[in-house]
Write a protein that holds these residues in place. Structure first.
Motif, PDB file in Angstrom:
ATOM      1  N   TYR A 133     -56.815   1.420  94.931  1.00 49.33           N
ATOM      2  CA  TYR A 133     -55.584   0.597  93.735  1.00 49.33           C
ATOM      3  C   TYR A 133     -54.740   0.081  94.192  1.00 49.33           C
ATOM      4  O   TYR A 133     -54.063   1.049  96.333  1.00 49.33           O
ATOM      5  N   VAL A 157     -46.869   5.356  82.767  1.00 47.26           N
ATOM      6  CA  VAL A 157     -48.751   5.060  83.789  1.00 47.26           C
ATOM      7  C   VAL A 157     -48.087   6.368  84.709  1.00 47.26           C
ATOM      8  O   VAL A 157     -46.846   6.619  85.379  1.00 47.26           O
ATOM      9  N   ARG A 217     -52.334   0.207  86.984  1.00 44.10           N
ATOM     10  CA  ARG A 217     -53.564   0.239  87.172  1.00 44.10           C
ATOM     11  C   ARG A 217     -53.842  -1.167  87.590  1.00 44.10           C
ATOM     12  O   ARG A 217     -53.037  -1.800  87.289  1.00 44.10           O
ATOM     13  N   GLU A 248     -66.629   2.238  85.878  1.00 38.60           N
ATOM     14  CA  GLU A 248     -65.447   2.679  86.273  1.00 38.60           C
ATOM     15  C   GLU A 248     -65.975   1.475  88.098  1.00 38.60           C
ATOM     16  O   GLU A 248     -66.562   2.344  88.479  1.00 38.60           O
ATOM     17  N   CYS A 252     -55.297  11.145  85.348  1.00 36.51           N
ATOM     18  CA  CYS A 252     -55.588   9.011  85.761  1.00 36.51           C
ATOM     19  C   CYS A 252     -55.007   8.600  85.097  1.00 36.51           C
ATOM     20  O   CYS A 252     -54.460   8.650  83.730  1.00 36.51           O
ATOM     21  N   PRO A 253     -54.905   6.687  86.155  1.00 37.43           N
ATOM     22  CA  PRO A 253     -53.913   6.045  85.086  1.00 37.43           C
ATOM     23  C   PRO A 253     -55.055   5.215  83.954  1.00 37.43           C
ATOM     24  O   PRO A 253     -54.573   5.113  83.478  1.00 37.43           O
ATOM     25  N   TYR A 254     -55.962   5.316  83.987  1.00 35.20           N
ATOM     26  CA  TYR A 254     -56.997   5.064  83.295  1.00 35.20           C
ATOM     27  C   TYR A 254     -57.492   5.552  82.142  1.00 35.20           C
ATOM     28  O   TYR A 254     -57.905   5.010  80.701  1.00 35.20           O
TER      29      TYR A 254
END
Length: 270
Positions: free
Chosen positions: A49, A126, A131, A166, A194-196
């Protein structure tokens, strides 16, 4: 054997990659805005990431104080700085990229994520890290049957599931709570973000006859809009249990490391 049992897409972004961020990015400390920029950059210091790198010009005046120390970061050499905003001091939490880093990073600063109290992409918070624009997270309803076992004990058995795909991680199988044998599981106080997908609502462990297995299952009661289909469902770590999907035993995935109690855990949870 189905291909999904042995493969998942690999990460493709090289370390040191830099791209513009098309979103307004803000960071705060103690209720004060540290920066507000539409010129942020993504920088990959590791493949999984990116981090944000912020133009020094877009910080509040006097926020950076040079520690007179240079070190090698993932994308190149950087000068370490202390961040001061009002009475708040975050020692050694910022790095201004130096000569030898990608040219686009010149005169930008990369922060330790937890050094700031909050991060905003546009008007949305976030968590954990930015992300990645190259990561997909898809939650799809599936008629695949799933059986979860550990040390010879059946922990869950379901006729269907929601599969969460993912980028760079093994497929996760989210099961209806009614299919889980909760008498075999012990609730723990672990919380991960989790950012997602958002913030987990619970983790569970299993005490077998010969060993205890900590934090092998989790739930998101209130996930992000993008992952709404997993709301209230429970998933087990492929890495730590025996999963049979449509009758096929999946090989255990490589262990990404355990979540940390009461703190953030990037990507590996899924």
């Amino acid at each position: 054997m189905p291909i999904e049992s042995v493969l998942h897409p690999s990460l493709i972004v090289p370390v040191g990659h830099v791209e513009p961020v098309p979103r307004r990015i803000r960071g705060t400390i103690g209720g004060r805005v540290v920066f507000d920029t539409r010129r942020a950059l993504y920088v990959w210091e590791r493949q999984a990431y990116p981090q944000f790198s912020i133009p020094v010009e877009d910080l509040v005046e006097g926020a950076l104080h040079d520690d007179k120390h240079m070190e090698q970061r993932g994308a190149g050499p950087a000068h370490r700085h202390t961040l001061r905003v009002g009475a708040e001091i975050r020692a050694g939490s910022a790095w201004v990229w130096g000569e030898g880093a990608p040219g686009a990073l010149r005169d930008t600063v990369r922060f330790e994520w937890d050094a700031l109290d909050s991060w905003l992409e546009e008007d949305e918070p976030v968590f954990v890290h930015p992300r990645s624009p190259y990561t997909r997270v898809d939650a799809l309803r599936s008629g695949s049957s799933v059986r979860v076992e550990l040390d010879g004990v059946v922990l869950a058995e379901a006729a269907g599931c929601v599969k969460l795909f993912e980028t760079g991680l093994p497929t996760r199988y989210y099961l209806d709570r009614a299919t889980v044998d909760w008498t075999r599981l012990r609730h723990s106080d672990t919380v991960t973000r989790c950012p997602y997908k958002g913030t987990t609502s619970g983790y569970w462990s299993f005490d077998g006859d010969t060993a205890s297995h900590e934090d092998i299952a989790w739930t998101y009661d209130f996930p992000t809009v993008e992952a709404h289909r997993i709301a209230g469902l429970t998933a087990f770590y492929n890495e730590h249990v025996d999963l049979r999907v449509d009758g096929f035993l999946l090989p255990r995935a490589a262990d990404p490391g355990r979540p940390t109690r009461h703190t953030s855990a990037p990507g590996p949870v899924s």
